[in-house]
Design an enzyme around this catalytic site. Structure first.
Site, PDB file in Angstrom:
ATOM      1  N   ALA A   1       0.814  -1.216   0.000  1.00 46.25           N
ATOM      2  CA  ALA A   1       0.000   0.000   0.000  1.00 46.25           C
ATOM      3  C   ALA A   1       0.849   1.269   0.000  1.00 46.25           C
ATOM      4  O   ALA A   1       0.362   2.352  -0.296  1.00 46.25           O
ATOM      5  CB  ALA A   1      -0.932   0.000   1.207  1.00 46.25           C
TER       6      ALA A   1
ATOM      7  N   ARG B   1      10.149   7.656  -3.131  1.00 45.71           N
ATOM      8  CA  ARG B   1      11.556   7.827  -3.538  1.00 45.71           C
ATOM      9  C   ARG B   1      11.842   7.316  -4.948  1.00 45.71           C
ATOM     10  O   ARG B   1      12.888   7.606  -5.522  1.00 45.71           O
ATOM     11  CB  ARG B   1      12.483   7.138  -2.531  1.00 45.71           C
ATOM     12  CG  ARG B   1      12.734   7.999  -1.300  1.00 45.71           C
ATOM     13  CD  ARG B   1      13.465   7.241  -0.216  1.00 45.71           C
ATOM     14  NE  ARG B   1      12.604   6.262   0.433  1.00 45.71           N
ATOM     15  CZ  ARG B   1      13.045   5.354   1.303  1.00 45.71           C
ATOM     16  NH1 ARG B   1      14.333   5.284   1.595  1.00 45.71           N
ATOM     17  NH2 ARG B   1      12.209   4.500   1.859  1.00 45.71           N
TER      18      ARG B   1
ATOM     19  N   LYS C   1       5.672   1.809  -6.992  1.00 47.21           N
ATOM     20  CA  LYS C   1       6.960   1.134  -6.741  1.00 47.21           C
ATOM     21  C   LYS C   1       6.945  -0.359  -7.070  1.00 47.21           C
ATOM     22  O   LYS C   1       7.801  -0.836  -7.821  1.00 47.21           O
ATOM     23  CB  LYS C   1       7.375   1.329  -5.282  1.00 47.21           C
ATOM     24  CG  LYS C   1       8.623   0.550  -4.916  1.00 47.21           C
ATOM     25  CD  LYS C   1       9.221   1.007  -3.621  1.00 47.21           C
ATOM     26  CE  LYS C   1       8.669   0.240  -2.455  1.00 47.21           C
ATOM     27  NZ  LYS C   1       9.412   0.565  -1.214  1.00 47.21           N
TER      28      LYS C   1
ATOM     29  N   THR D   1       2.434  -0.587   9.241  1.00 48.66           N
ATOM     30  CA  THR D   1       2.340  -1.998   8.849  1.00 48.66           C
ATOM     31  C   THR D   1       1.336  -2.758   9.713  1.00 48.66           C
ATOM     32  O   THR D   1       0.663  -3.672   9.228  1.00 48.66           O
ATOM     33  CB  THR D   1       3.719  -2.663   8.936  1.00 48.66           C
ATOM     34  OG1 THR D   1       4.313  -2.365  10.210  1.00 48.66           O
ATOM     35  CG2 THR D   1       4.655  -2.173   7.849  1.00 48.66           C
TER      36      THR D   1
ATOM     37  N   ASN E   1      15.214  -6.853  11.131  1.00 49.83           N
ATOM     38  CA  ASN E   1      13.942  -7.461  10.736  1.00 49.83           C
ATOM     39  C   ASN E   1      13.831  -7.359   9.217  1.00 49.83           C
ATOM     40  O   ASN E   1      13.846  -6.262   8.654  1.00 49.83           O
ATOM     41  CB  ASN E   1      12.799  -6.675  11.412  1.00 49.83           C
ATOM     42  CG  ASN E   1      11.435  -7.026  10.844  1.00 49.83           C
ATOM     43  OD1 ASN E   1      11.237  -8.110  10.289  1.00 49.83           O
ATOM     44  ND2 ASN E   1      10.491  -6.107  10.988  1.00 49.83           N
TER      45      ASN E   1
ATOM     46  N   ASN F   1      13.900   0.908  -2.755  1.00 53.25           N
ATOM     47  CA  ASN F   1      13.148   2.116  -2.457  1.00 53.25           C
ATOM     48  C   ASN F   1      13.352   3.196  -3.505  1.00 53.25           C
ATOM     49  O   ASN F   1      12.528   4.072  -3.662  1.00 53.25           O
ATOM     50  CB  ASN F   1      13.546   2.662  -1.082  1.00 53.25           C
ATOM     51  CG  ASN F   1      13.128   1.722   0.031  1.00 53.25           C
ATOM     52  OD1 ASN F   1      11.987   1.262   0.059  1.00 53.25           O
ATOM     53  ND2 ASN F   1      14.052   1.395   0.907  1.00 53.25           N
TER      54      ASN F   1
ATOM     55  N   ASN G   1       5.790  -3.372 -49.562  1.00 55.88           N
ATOM     56  CA  ASN G   1       4.545  -3.985 -49.076  1.00 55.88           C
ATOM     57  C   ASN G   1       3.438  -2.979 -48.836  1.00 55.88           C
ATOM     58  O   ASN G   1       2.313  -3.352 -48.577  1.00 55.88           O
ATOM     59  CB  ASN G   1       4.816  -4.753 -47.770  1.00 55.88           C
ATOM     60  CG  ASN G   1       5.397  -3.848 -46.695  1.00 55.88           C
ATOM     61  OD1 ASN G   1       6.088  -2.873 -46.997  1.00 55.88           O
ATOM     62  ND2 ASN G   1       5.123  -4.163 -45.450  1.00 55.88           N
TER      63      ASN G   1
ATOM     64  N   SER H   1      20.121  -8.389 -57.871  1.00 55.72           N
ATOM     65  CA  SER H   1      20.382  -7.347 -56.875  1.00 55.72           C
ATOM     66  C   SER H   1      19.476  -6.147 -57.115  1.00 55.72           C
ATOM     67  O   SER H   1      19.046  -5.894 -58.237  1.00 55.72           O
ATOM     68  CB  SER H   1      21.830  -6.876 -56.983  1.00 55.72           C
ATOM     69  OG  SER H   1      22.678  -7.939 -56.647  1.00 55.72           O
TER      70      SER H   1
HETATM   71  C1  UD1 Z   1       9.583  -2.181   7.992  1.00 58.10           C
HETATM   72  C2  UD1 Z   1       9.659  -2.751   9.411  1.00 58.10           C
HETATM   73  C3  UD1 Z   1      11.131  -2.861   9.807  1.00 58.10           C
HETATM   74  C4  UD1 Z   1      11.860  -3.719   8.805  1.00 58.10           C
HETATM   75  C5  UD1 Z   1      11.675  -3.182   7.397  1.00 58.10           C
HETATM   76  C6  UD1 Z   1      12.240  -4.158   6.394  1.00 58.10           C
HETATM   77  C7  UD1 Z   1       7.700  -2.004  10.627  1.00 58.10           C
HETATM   78  C8  UD1 Z   1       7.152  -1.024  11.586  1.00 58.10           C
HETATM   79  N1  UD1 Z   1       8.974  -1.861  10.318  1.00 58.10           N
HETATM   80  O1  UD1 Z   1      10.112  -0.864   8.038  1.00 58.10           O
HETATM   81  O2  UD1 Z   1      11.237  -3.433  11.099  1.00 58.10           O
HETATM   82  O3  UD1 Z   1      13.236  -3.764   9.122  1.00 58.10           O
HETATM   83  O4  UD1 Z   1      10.275  -3.021   7.103  1.00 58.10           O
HETATM   84  O5  UD1 Z   1      12.228  -3.602   5.105  1.00 58.10           O
HETATM   85  O6  UD1 Z   1       6.989  -2.894  10.192  1.00 58.10           O
HETATM   86  N2  UD1 Z   1       3.019  -0.647   4.103  1.00 58.10           N
HETATM   87  C9  UD1 Z   1       1.650  -0.678   3.930  1.00 58.10           C
HETATM   88  N3  UD1 Z   1       0.892   0.156   4.659  1.00 58.10           N
HETATM   89  C10 UD1 Z   1       1.408   0.999   5.575  1.00 58.10           C
HETATM   90  C11 UD1 Z   1       2.814   1.006   5.742  1.00 58.10           C
HETATM   91  C12 UD1 Z   1       3.581   0.161   5.003  1.00 58.10           C
HETATM   92  O7  UD1 Z   1       1.133  -1.426   3.105  1.00 58.10           O
HETATM   93  O8  UD1 Z   1       0.632   1.717   6.205  1.00 58.10           O
HETATM   94  C13 UD1 Z   1       3.843  -1.552   3.299  1.00 58.10           C
HETATM   95  C14 UD1 Z   1       4.815  -0.842   2.398  1.00 58.10           C
HETATM   96  O9  UD1 Z   1       4.233  -0.627   1.114  1.00 58.10           O
HETATM   97  C15 UD1 Z   1       5.954  -1.840   2.321  1.00 58.10           C
HETATM   98  C16 UD1 Z   1       5.915  -2.532   3.686  1.00 58.10           C
HETATM   99  O10 UD1 Z   1       4.619  -2.312   4.189  1.00 58.10           O
HETATM  100  O11 UD1 Z   1       5.745  -2.823   1.318  1.00 58.10           O
HETATM  101  C17 UD1 Z   1       6.963  -1.986   4.649  1.00 58.10           C
HETATM  102  O12 UD1 Z   1       6.694  -0.639   4.873  1.00 58.10           O
HETATM  103  P1  UD1 Z   1       7.843   0.446   5.010  1.00 58.10           P
HETATM  104  O13 UD1 Z   1       7.235   1.764   5.234  1.00 58.10           O
HETATM  105  O14 UD1 Z   1       8.796   0.305   3.903  1.00 58.10           O
HETATM  106  O15 UD1 Z   1       8.490  -0.042   6.384  1.00 58.10           O
HETATM  107  P2  UD1 Z   1       9.946   0.224   6.860  1.00 58.10           P
HETATM  108  O16 UD1 Z   1      10.022   1.550   7.483  1.00 58.10           O
HETATM  109  O17 UD1 Z   1      10.921  -0.096   5.805  1.00 58.10           O
HETATM  110 CA    CA Z   2      10.989  -0.438   3.502  1.00 55.38          CA
END
Ligand code: UD1
Ligand code: CA
Length: 484
Positions: free
Chosen positions: A11, A16, A23, A82, A176, A234, A392, A411
């Site tokens: 989502a 970036r 993305k 997330t 993570n 990203n 053609n 030719s």
């Molecule tokens: C997240 C993790 C972090 C981990 C990292 C790995 C959390 C809080 N943090 O951080 O521990 O090391 O991923 O890459 O989970 N997304 C949604 N909806 C939202 C927010 C995010 O669908 O409201 C999706 C994003 O599109 C993406 C994924 O969740 O695919 C991760 O979100 P992102 O904002 O990139 O999290 P990070 O800050 O990288």
């Molecule tokens: Ca990320």
């Protein structure tokens, strides 16, 4: 796997990337990032797949359903973290029946993830009976990732996000990956308890770890061997880097299957390409889409083939081809352009500076030099002279030219379609063929050659051209009225 639900998070905006394309839709190695993730997820054979979409969901949603028709799409209107995304996914999943067993959460932008790794992780989690398992990695630079905080006994206590971490926690190099596995019942209980009182003001899925610990449940981590599998892109620089790594993996896999690749660094092979044993790929070659190359064929150098089929033992040199079929033992190039609908028969030849389109060449037919072959059928063993144009297009419609078998055309011919040249026919150099030619006939080009003796000496007196002519012939031009 029985009783397994996989939630893919897609989502986020991906600002970036600075792109009008979302993305996860950016392609690497021939398919979108999310398509790679969904393939790894499908390898685990989950009971259901839920994808969370938000930003540009009119692009992302249909793309996901085209790849996984029975995926559940959950819409997250605002990206509140997330944890929030997973809560929405769980609600959407429940519309297809109660969610029990194991729930795996994965990001949509990690195209390197392998199905086997995900399967091993899912199996380990299920066997362990833990509330939460985290797929973790050890990285040289943990900046931006959530850190895995372990207690004195080595057990995982919490995941702390970069922005919320203390200096000591920031030094932790176990991170993570963003891929977590949950006991479904625990997850359902924990999600409503998440708080957004953190540096980002978001509901963190990662806080489920400390909730599990507080409830006295077990949390485990599975350290992945190859951290690159969990790398996301990203921005465009990271996208290129992932593309390079994914390509290196694909090229290596083909070499293990018996393909010779002279220069892996400049050989690009997309994921759906199929190569047979003893194929040789020379430097600067791109094999794209659904291209298939059969045994003993040699492709390259400097060749791009998209959705092409190259027959056994064929040779394709410095060529650009799309939706073309090259028969067994055929030779193409250097500097050939095969456009869609090209079908080259076995042992046929398309040579230097030849462009083909909707062109069917019979076995052993040859178009060796400097020609355009559009909308044509050329019979077996026929030879087309250098510099021939299959005209053609009459400015309104396209027409077809048919040349029979064993014909020999001169030719610099122009075949004005629609026109048919019979089997075994011949044409002289420079012929413009507008009418059908019967089998075995010879076309003698139009006007007979007119020669005007000493024309240059008379009309270009005093020039180098005239001087040269004079020297060679000993003739003298009479000066004439230039108006004449
Ligand atoms: C997240 C993790 C972090 C981990 C990292 C790995 C959390 C809080 N943090 O951080 O521990 O090391 O991923 O890459 O989970 N997304 C949604 N909806 C939202 C927010 C995010 O669908 O409201 C999706 C994003 O599109 C993406 C994924 O969740 O695919 C991760 O979100 P992102 O904002 O990139 O999290 P990070 O800050 O990288
Ligand atoms: Ca990320």
């Amino acid at each position: 796997m029985d009783n397994l639900t996989v939630i893919v998070l897609a989502a986020g905006g991906g600002t970036r990337m600075k792109s009008k394309t979302m993305k996860v839709l950016h392609p690497v190695a021939g398919r979108s990032m999310i398509a790679h993730v969904l393939r790894a997820v499908q390898a685990v054979e989950p009971e259901r797949i839920v994808a969370v979409v938000g930003h540009q969901r009119d692009q992302v949603g249909p793309h996901i359903t085209s790849l996984v028709p029975d995926a559940v799409l959950a819409v997250q209107e605002t990206q509140d973290g997330t944890g929030h995304a997973v809560r929405i996914a769980m609600e959407a999943a429940a519309t297809r029946g109660e969610v029990t067993g194991t729930v795996i959460v994965s990001a949509g932008d990690t195209p390197m993830l392998r199905g086997e790794s995900l399967r091993a992780f899912a199996r380990e989690h299920t066997d362990s009976g833990r509330a939460v398992s985290i797929l973790t990695g050890r990285v040289a630079d943990p900046t931006g990732y959530g850190r895995i905080v372990r207690g004195a006994d080595g057990s995982v206590v919490a995941i702390v996000e970069e922005k919320d971490a203390t200096e000591a926690q920031r030094a932790i190099d176990e991170i993570n990956s963003g891929i977590l596995a949950f006991d479904a019942a625990f997850l359902a209980r924990a999600l409503p308890r998440l708080s957004n009182a953190n540096a980002n003001g978001e509901y963190y899925l990662t806080d489920t770890v400390s909730i599990a610990r507080a409830d006295g449940l077990t949390v485990g981590a599975h350290l992945i061997d190859d951290v690159s599998e969990t790398e996301g892109a990203n921005d465009r620089a990271q996208l290129a880097e992932l593309g390079r790594q994914l390509n290196a993996r694909i090229v290596k896999a083909w070499m293990k299957e018996g393909v010779t690749v002279m220069d892996p660094a400049t050989t690009w092979i997309e994921d759906d390409v199929v190569l047979e044993r003893d194929v040789t790929i020379l430097p600067n070659t791109q094999l794209l889409g659904a291209t298939v190359v059969r045994e003993d064929a040699v492709v390259g150098p400097d060749t791009t083939l998209k959705d092409c089929e190259v027959g056994a033992g064929a040779r394709v040199v410095r060529t650009h081809g799309e939706l073309a079929v090259v028969g067994d033992g055929a030779t193409v190039g250097p500097f050939s352009y095969l456009r869609p609908g090209t079908q080259l028969g076995a042992t046929s030849k398309v040579g230097a500076f030849v462009e083909t389109k909707n062109a069917v060449l019979g076995e052993g037919a040859k178009v060796p030099h400097l020609s355009y072959v559009g909308d044509a059928t050329i019979g077996e063993a026929t030879n087309i002279g250098a510099g021939t144009i299959f005209a053609n297009y009459d400015g309104v419609s396209k027409h077809r030219t048919v040349v029979g078998a064993h014909a020999r055309t001169g030719s610099n011919n122009t075949f004005v379609a629609p026109v048919t040249i019979g089997d075994g026919a011949a044409t002289g150099g420079g012929a413009v063929v507008r009418q059908d030619v019967p089998p075995g006939a010879l076309v003698v080009p139009g006007a007979t050659q007119r020669v005007i003796e000493n024309w240059v000496l008379r009309r270009r007196p005093g020039t180098k051209q005239a001087e040269a002519a004079e020297g060679a012939t000993g003739a003298h031009g009479e000066s004439v009225d230039p108006q004449q």
